[in-house]
Design a protein around this motif. Structure first.
Motif, PDB file in Angstrom:
ATOM      1  N   PHE A  59      19.387  32.329  20.758  1.00 35.14           N
ATOM      2  CA  PHE A  59      19.412  33.542  19.954  1.00 35.14           C
ATOM      3  C   PHE A  59      18.847  34.709  20.788  1.00 35.14           C
ATOM      4  O   PHE A  59      18.466  34.529  21.938  1.00 35.14           O
ATOM      5  CB  PHE A  59      18.630  33.325  18.656  1.00 35.14           C
ATOM      6  N   ASP A 103      18.281  51.444  18.540  1.00 34.13           N
ATOM      7  CA  ASP A 103      18.493  51.071  19.943  1.00 34.13           C
ATOM      8  C   ASP A 103      18.456  49.565  20.198  1.00 34.13           C
ATOM      9  O   ASP A 103      18.588  49.127  21.329  1.00 34.13           O
ATOM     10  CB  ASP A 103      17.456  51.755  20.836  1.00 34.13           C
TER      11      ASP A 103
ATOM     12  N   ILE B 119      12.930  41.702  12.325  1.00 34.15           N
ATOM     13  CA  ILE B 119      13.453  42.030  13.652  1.00 34.15           C
ATOM     14  C   ILE B 119      12.613  43.185  14.192  1.00 34.15           C
ATOM     15  O   ILE B 119      12.467  44.201  13.519  1.00 34.15           O
ATOM     16  CB  ILE B 119      14.921  42.498  13.563  1.00 34.15           C
ATOM     17  N   PRO B 120      12.044  43.024  15.383  1.00 35.68           N
ATOM     18  CA  PRO B 120      11.227  44.130  15.892  1.00 35.68           C
ATOM     19  C   PRO B 120      12.096  45.324  16.289  1.00 35.68           C
ATOM     20  O   PRO B 120      13.320  45.211  16.385  1.00 35.68           O
ATOM     21  CB  PRO B 120      10.547  43.518  17.126  1.00 35.68           C
ATOM     22  N   THR B 121      11.452  46.450  16.533  1.00 39.55           N
ATOM     23  CA  THR B 121      12.196  47.627  16.981  1.00 39.55           C
ATOM     24  C   THR B 121      12.628  47.410  18.420  1.00 39.55           C
ATOM     25  O   THR B 121      12.133  46.501  19.109  1.00 39.55           O
ATOM     26  CB  THR B 121      11.316  48.885  16.938  1.00 39.55           C
ATOM     27  N   GLY B 122      13.529  48.244  18.883  1.00 41.17           N
ATOM     28  CA  GLY B 122      14.006  48.128  20.260  1.00 41.17           C
ATOM     29  C   GLY B 122      12.868  48.202  21.265  1.00 41.17           C
ATOM     30  O   GLY B 122      12.845  47.475  22.263  1.00 41.17           O
ATOM     31  N   ASP B 123      11.901  49.074  20.993  1.00 39.50           N
ATOM     32  CA  ASP B 123      10.786  49.228  21.924  1.00 39.50           C
ATOM     33  C   ASP B 123       9.924  47.972  22.006  1.00 39.50           C
ATOM     34  O   ASP B 123       9.368  47.656  23.048  1.00 39.50           O
ATOM     35  CB  ASP B 123       9.889  50.410  21.490  1.00 39.50           C
ATOM     36  N   MET B 125      10.851  44.815  21.131  1.00 37.90           N
ATOM     37  CA  MET B 125      11.582  43.550  21.013  1.00 37.90           C
ATOM     38  C   MET B 125      11.263  42.554  22.121  1.00 37.90           C
ATOM     39  O   MET B 125      11.081  41.369  21.871  1.00 37.90           O
ATOM     40  CB  MET B 125      13.080  43.826  20.969  1.00 37.90           C
ATOM     41  N   ILE B 126      11.165  43.037  23.334  1.00 37.38           N
ATOM     42  CA  ILE B 126      10.888  42.105  24.430  1.00 37.38           C
ATOM     43  C   ILE B 126       9.464  41.569  24.305  1.00 37.38           C
ATOM     44  O   ILE B 126       9.231  40.355  24.403  1.00 37.38           O
ATOM     45  CB  ILE B 126      11.114  42.776  25.794  1.00 37.38           C
ATOM     46  N   SER B 129       9.340  39.085  21.605  1.00 31.23           N
ATOM     47  CA  SER B 129      10.003  37.832  21.977  1.00 31.23           C
ATOM     48  C   SER B 129       9.117  37.002  22.893  1.00 31.23           C
ATOM     49  O   SER B 129       9.033  35.777  22.762  1.00 31.23           O
ATOM     50  CB  SER B 129      11.337  38.132  22.679  1.00 31.23           C
ATOM     51  N   VAL B 130       8.445  37.674  23.824  1.00 29.98           N
ATOM     52  CA  VAL B 130       7.527  36.949  24.719  1.00 29.98           C
ATOM     53  C   VAL B 130       6.388  36.337  23.912  1.00 29.98           C
ATOM     54  O   VAL B 130       6.021  35.175  24.114  1.00 29.98           O
ATOM     55  CB  VAL B 130       6.980  37.909  25.808  1.00 29.98           C
ATOM     56  N   TYR B 133       6.978  33.030  22.191  1.00 26.08           N
ATOM     57  CA  TYR B 133       6.913  31.812  23.011  1.00 26.08           C
ATOM     58  C   TYR B 133       5.541  31.596  23.644  1.00 26.08           C
ATOM     59  O   TYR B 133       5.095  30.467  23.809  1.00 26.08           O
ATOM     60  CB  TYR B 133       7.998  31.855  24.101  1.00 26.08           C
ATOM     61  N   GLU B 134       4.885  32.690  24.018  1.00 31.10           N
ATOM     62  CA  GLU B 134       3.642  32.536  24.780  1.00 31.10           C
ATOM     63  C   GLU B 134       2.387  32.704  23.936  1.00 31.10           C
ATOM     64  O   GLU B 134       1.321  32.242  24.333  1.00 31.10           O
ATOM     65  CB  GLU B 134       3.635  33.522  25.954  1.00 31.10           C
ATOM     66  N   PHE B 179      17.993  37.011  14.105  1.00 30.90           N
ATOM     67  CA  PHE B 179      17.170  37.251  15.300  1.00 30.90           C
ATOM     68  C   PHE B 179      16.416  35.966  15.643  1.00 30.90           C
ATOM     69  O   PHE B 179      16.320  35.579  16.806  1.00 30.90           O
ATOM     70  CB  PHE B 179      16.187  38.391  15.021  1.00 30.90           C
ATOM     71  N   PHE B 180      15.892  35.321  14.624  1.00 29.39           N
ATOM     72  CA  PHE B 180      15.099  34.109  14.822  1.00 29.39           C
ATOM     73  C   PHE B 180      16.023  32.883  14.803  1.00 29.39           C
ATOM     74  O   PHE B 180      16.819  32.729  13.881  1.00 29.39           O
ATOM     75  CB  PHE B 180      14.071  33.946  13.705  1.00 29.39           C
ATOM     76  N   SER B 181      15.894  32.030  15.786  1.00 33.91           N
ATOM     77  CA  SER B 181      16.640  30.768  15.719  1.00 33.91           C
ATOM     78  C   SER B 181      16.100  29.967  14.532  1.00 33.91           C
ATOM     79  O   SER B 181      14.959  30.185  14.090  1.00 33.91           O
ATOM     80  CB  SER B 181      16.445  29.974  17.011  1.00 33.91           C
ATOM     81  N   ILE B 184      12.662  28.509  15.340  1.00 31.42           N
ATOM     82  CA  ILE B 184      11.585  29.520  15.398  1.00 31.42           C
ATOM     83  C   ILE B 184      11.288  30.045  13.994  1.00 31.42           C
ATOM     84  O   ILE B 184      10.128  30.257  13.625  1.00 31.42           O
ATOM     85  CB  ILE B 184      12.009  30.688  16.329  1.00 31.42           C
TER      86      ILE B 184
END
Lengths: 209, 320
Positions: A59, A103, B119-123, B125-126, B129-130, B133-134, B179-181, B184
């Motif tokens: 995903f 975005d 779902i997080p915002t574009g700013d 999101m990464i 996502s990290v 997992y971490e 967004f979430f598997s 998750i």
């Protein structure tokens, strides 16, 4: 493929930045060509992630952390690639259309395109037709990629397509986003509609080859 | 004596038989300027609220209450989703009290209350996502804090007769997929969603879980958490109302599904056909259906298209 590159691809797919950095350095130290490291270690790993994404086996978060690991690897490789004269596979100008401040989708598409070895110039959100066209001219872009989430702003895509045609620039116009459909794409004469980020990256690469 | 709007709405949430029109509402009806010449309460910015005299504050509260009530009356909504502004508990209660004073128990009143991550915002999101997992504990902790705050607010409103339910509006899905598997979601979100719903239920409130997008891969889990209803059964996310009703109609009420994209940009014929499809599928497979758009009456949606949808509902969405 060398063991190092196979491991690099594996760790990239898991989004492990630290391991990816270590393995890129190891591959450089082993004398593997930077372009081979990029193609067979990093891009091959992202390609696997992209395929799994299309099959709903991973995903968006898994794609994002893999893309982050790839960025870490390509940042390390960049000076070596420049030295070797390796060029990107194509240039994409991407943005969310005028009036729309979303975005998320645009950022995911950007990462997937970078994962295909494309040079992606991100214009951000609320991008006018004039801004897309100007950036495409300045960067001799192969593709203009327009994202929209809002039904109320999808009409702006037609302005981009019309201006591209009017200015006679060579860039293909790709479109996507929640309300966009193939019918809409056909109605505004855009070059491609793709329903998801992985497919968008594949199509973009096809336009550049 | 005929049921009130609230009673009909609650019957639909409980999937009980009703006669007459299919209940309906909107998460937000933003078109108040076009419909009534009034700025929507959510679009107002009361920077100097605390500087205002009580009399001025009261005028604003009264006007916001009137806008919600006018909307419900004009469009025969059975529920009012209140977006308190200012949003602190004191002013929230004041607004709810004012609506109740003006309408009694006629309408089902609800407000936001989700305590789960979206779902997080574009700013973000990464980074998010990290963290998934971490550092998953940080995401659990964040939701626990939201849950504690929400439970306190709900407890303060419980038993007052001011509020009937909460809409849980964290979005979980894109058009293509969540967004979430599923794994998750089961680990990071579902336990908090269940706690949120259980808490509200124990305090006497209904819950409506809203999320856009394709939620098919996680819908089992959402339904297992026990909300009274799921909104918006998003056709742009390839959600099929009839299939959802067949599979889950004995456990949840379904709300929404009129395709906002077609309503906005389709031809009149396409929009009409979609509204009729939604009504037909929603009224199939028993009761427990509430009519609404698949998102909301958002800014920019042509009012005439919303009123077209209403016209068809008025003429055709009737349990005989």
């Amino acid at each position: 493929m060398s063991t190092t590159l196979a491991e690099l691809s594996e760790f990239l797919q898991k989004g492990r930045v630290k391991n990816v950095k270590e393995l890129v350095q190891k591959a450089i130290d082993e004398g593997i060509s930077p372009n081979v490291i990029l193609e067979e270690g990093l891009l091959s790993g992202m390609s696997v992630v992209g395929e799994k994404f299309k099959k709903n086996e991973v995903f968006v978060p898994e794609v994002l952390i893999a893309a982050r690991a790839m960025n870490a690897g390509t940042t390390m490789l960049k000076p070596y690639l420049v030295q070797e004269g390796v060029e990107s596979k194509g240039t994409v100008v991407i943005g969310t259309v005028k009036g729309d401040l979303h975005d998320i989708g645009k950022n995911i598409v950007k990462m997937m395109m970078e994962g295909k070895g494309l040079n992606v110039i991100d214009l951000g959100v609320d991008v006018s037709a004039e801004q897309y066209v100007q950036a495409a001219k300045e960067n001799d872009a192969d593709i203009i990629a327009c994202s929209t989430l809002l039904t109320t702003t999808m009409g702006e895509i037609k302005n981009v397509v019309d201006l591209v045609k009017k200015e006679g620039i060579r860039a293909k116009v790709m479109i996507g986003g929640a309300p966009v459909t193939q019918d809409f794409c056909d109605s505004v004469n855009a070059d491609s509609y793709t329903p998801d980020a992985a497919t968008a990256a594949d199509v973009a690469l096809g336009f550049c080859s | 004596m005929a049921d009130t709007h609230k009673q009909r709405f609650e019957k639909a949430l409980r999937r009980e038989p009703i006669v007459g029109h299919v209940p309906q509402f909107e998460l937000v009806f933003f078109l108040t300027m076009e419909a009534f010449g009034k700025v929507h309460p959510s679009h107002r910015f009361y920077e100097q609220w605390n500087q205002m005299s009580h009399a001025e504050q009261k005028l604003h509260i009264e006007e916001m209450a009137d806008i919600y009530i006018m909307t419900a009356k004009r469009y025969d909504h059975d529920a009012i989703f209140v977006h308190p502004n200012p949003g602190d508990l004191e002013n929230t209660k004041w607004l709810l009290e004012t609506i109740r004073e003006k309408t009694g128990d006629e309408y089902f009143l609800m407000m936001h209350g989700d305590t789960t991550v979206s779902i997080p915002t574009g700013d973000d999101m990464i980074d998010f996502s990290v963290r998934m997992y971490e550092d998953p504990d940080s995401i659990h902790d964040q939701q626990k804090r939201w849950q504690e705050d929400a439970a306190k607010r709900a407890a303060a409103l419980s038993g007052t007769g001011l509020l009937d339910g909460f809409a849980l509006c964290s979005d979980y899905a894109f058009n293509v997929n969540p967004f979430f598997s599923p794994d998750i979601f089961a680990e990071l979100v579902a336990p908090h969603l269940k706690e949120c719903i259980d808490t509200y239920r124990s305090l006497g409130f209904y819950t409506i879980k809203h999320t856009d997008g394709n939620i098919n891969p996680i819908l089992d889990q959402i339904v297992d958490c026990g909300p009274d209803a799921v909104h918006s059964i998003d056709p742009q996310g390839h959600m099929n109302l009839l299939e959802v009703r067949k599979k889950y109609g004995d456990r949840i009420c379904t709300i929404g599904n009129v395709n906002c994209g077609l309503l906005q940009t389709g031809t009149v014929e396409e929009a009409e056909a979609d509204v009729r499809r939604c009504i037909r599928e929603g009224m199939a497979e028993g009761y427990g259906f509430i009519f609404s758009t698949s998102n909301c009456a958002y800014t920019g949606l042509p009012l005439e298209r919303y009123e077209l949808m209403q016209k068809i509902w008025r003429e055709e969405a009737i349990y005989r």
